[in-house]
Scaffold this motif. Sequence first.
Motif, mmCIF file in Angstrom:
data_model
loop_
_atom_site.group_PDB
_atom_site.id
_atom_site.type_symbol
_atom_site.label_atom_id
_atom_site.label_comp_id
_atom_site.label_asym_id
_atom_site.label_seq_id
_atom_site.Cartn_x
_atom_site.Cartn_y
_atom_site.Cartn_z
ATOM 1 N N ILE A 91 0.720 -1.120 0.032
ATOM 2 C CA ILE A 91 0.135 0.070 -0.091
ATOM 3 C C ILE A 91 0.754 1.377 0.066
ATOM 4 N N ILE A 92 0.424 2.512 -0.217
ATOM 5 C CA ILE A 92 0.943 3.469 -0.379
ATOM 6 C C ILE A 92 0.904 4.403 0.991
ATOM 7 N N LEU A 93 2.092 4.271 1.841
ATOM 8 C CA LEU A 93 1.892 4.913 3.257
ATOM 9 C C LEU A 93 2.070 6.466 2.852
ATOM 10 N N LYS A 94 1.358 7.139 3.897
ATOM 11 C CA LYS A 94 1.403 8.481 3.853
ATOM 12 C C LYS A 94 2.190 8.678 5.139
#
Lengths: 215, 215
Positions: free
Chosen positions: A179-182
């Motif tokens: 997933i794309i981590l913020k």
Amino acid sequence: MKSDKISEAVVRRLPVYLRYLNELHTREVPTVSSQELGQKLDLNPAQIRKDLAYFGDFGRKGIGYDVSYLIEKIRHILKLDQQINVALVGAGNLGHALSNYNMYLKETMKIVAVFDSNDSKVGSLINTLVVQPIDELGITVKARSIRIGIVTVPNVEAQRVADQLIEAGVEAILNFAPIILKAPPHIRVHTADFTTDLLSLAYYLEDGKEHETNE
Amino acid sequence: MKSDKISEAVVRRLPVYLRYLNELHTREVPTVSSQELGQKLDLNPAQIRKDLAYFGDFGRKGIGYDVSYLIEKIRHILKLDQQINVALVGAGNLGHALSNYNMYLKETMKIVAVFDSNDSKVGSLINTLVVQPIDELGITVKARSIRIGIVTVPNVEAQRVADQLIEAGVEAILNFAPIILKAPPHIRVHTADFTTDLLSLAYYLEDGKEHETNE
DNA sequence: TAGATTGTTAATCGATTAACAATC
DNA sequence: TAGATTGTTAATCGATTAACAATC
């Protein structure tokens, strides 16, 4: 040439150089040329020379690069001339696999704590480390000056764990969840996403020759 | 725009799109714009539109992209609309971890055989698969139409295992050993090298502010 | 219709490669 | 000296981004 902002592509090649240089060092090869490096690493020799020249004049014209000296220099550039403590969050198979890489990294980058949210895992051993509950993360990161966090938890937990690591004070995160981590801009996040590597591989498979690209 | 040779960078983003689209699909979101995708995936919306436009006109002006339709299209482009059989060589922790990702990949890309050179591992179970000795690799790859090999063996064995996989007829390899594999040009090799990700992360750590770049 | 958003061209940006003088 | 190889500039190549007409 020195200074300027170094591009990510350049930085990512440095560990690749280092790895092969270490091999040469083991084999007691004293010197290596950019041509030789390029051939072995599938890179353009000019690119290698340019990459290295960003950081200093490490080579000798007509001779090449001194293996030991270049190792020392790259280790310094990558800050691997100091011990860097790492926390691993997620004590599953992947976490286990990663903890075994400690040896490879020659102890300068070292996993010094392992956490898991699963009570059944807490207290068990991973290599020589006792798995700790996740609510000890904050204290431990500070106490042990941990600067990098590795996230090997399931997707749904990944962002929360990342937040906790950042809150605790790590400066960088290696994320294995696809997933794309913020994260805030001062935190460096690298995603080691092998599902992307694997799925994109399928694109290059041969098939009944022409596959439709649209209809 | 269609055809032309598609760059590797584009192909590598497709699984990323697919992943988020699947999430939207689960949430029963019918439609998504390039802007929304871009924001979520940290990509430029124009880039997303351009990427997709290489393969066809999948969107509707003023509306965006139909989630289900786009999933179908990307799955087709990536050849994930057919089952792709995968062999895993190396039944260590990393291999174990990867075999658990089967679920995630929704069964279209499936590990159907596991091999290990270590006799003590042969015969044991990884998920539902019996670990086979490595000399059964050739026969099994052919018998089960295995097209992709995943290499999770120690460095020293990696090239040999890759050669065996290629000899057996796989078309692509995902290599987890931190070495550069040599393979003929028609074989696609992706290297999932997290040591590079991890070591390059160190470069971005803060330190006594200025670190010398040369002397 | 007015607002939104695509597909695509053109402009920009950045990275790779070639070439070569400097020099070991 | 002659041969090898660097460091660096210039040329090339490719990828990203901006802009906008087309159109839902």
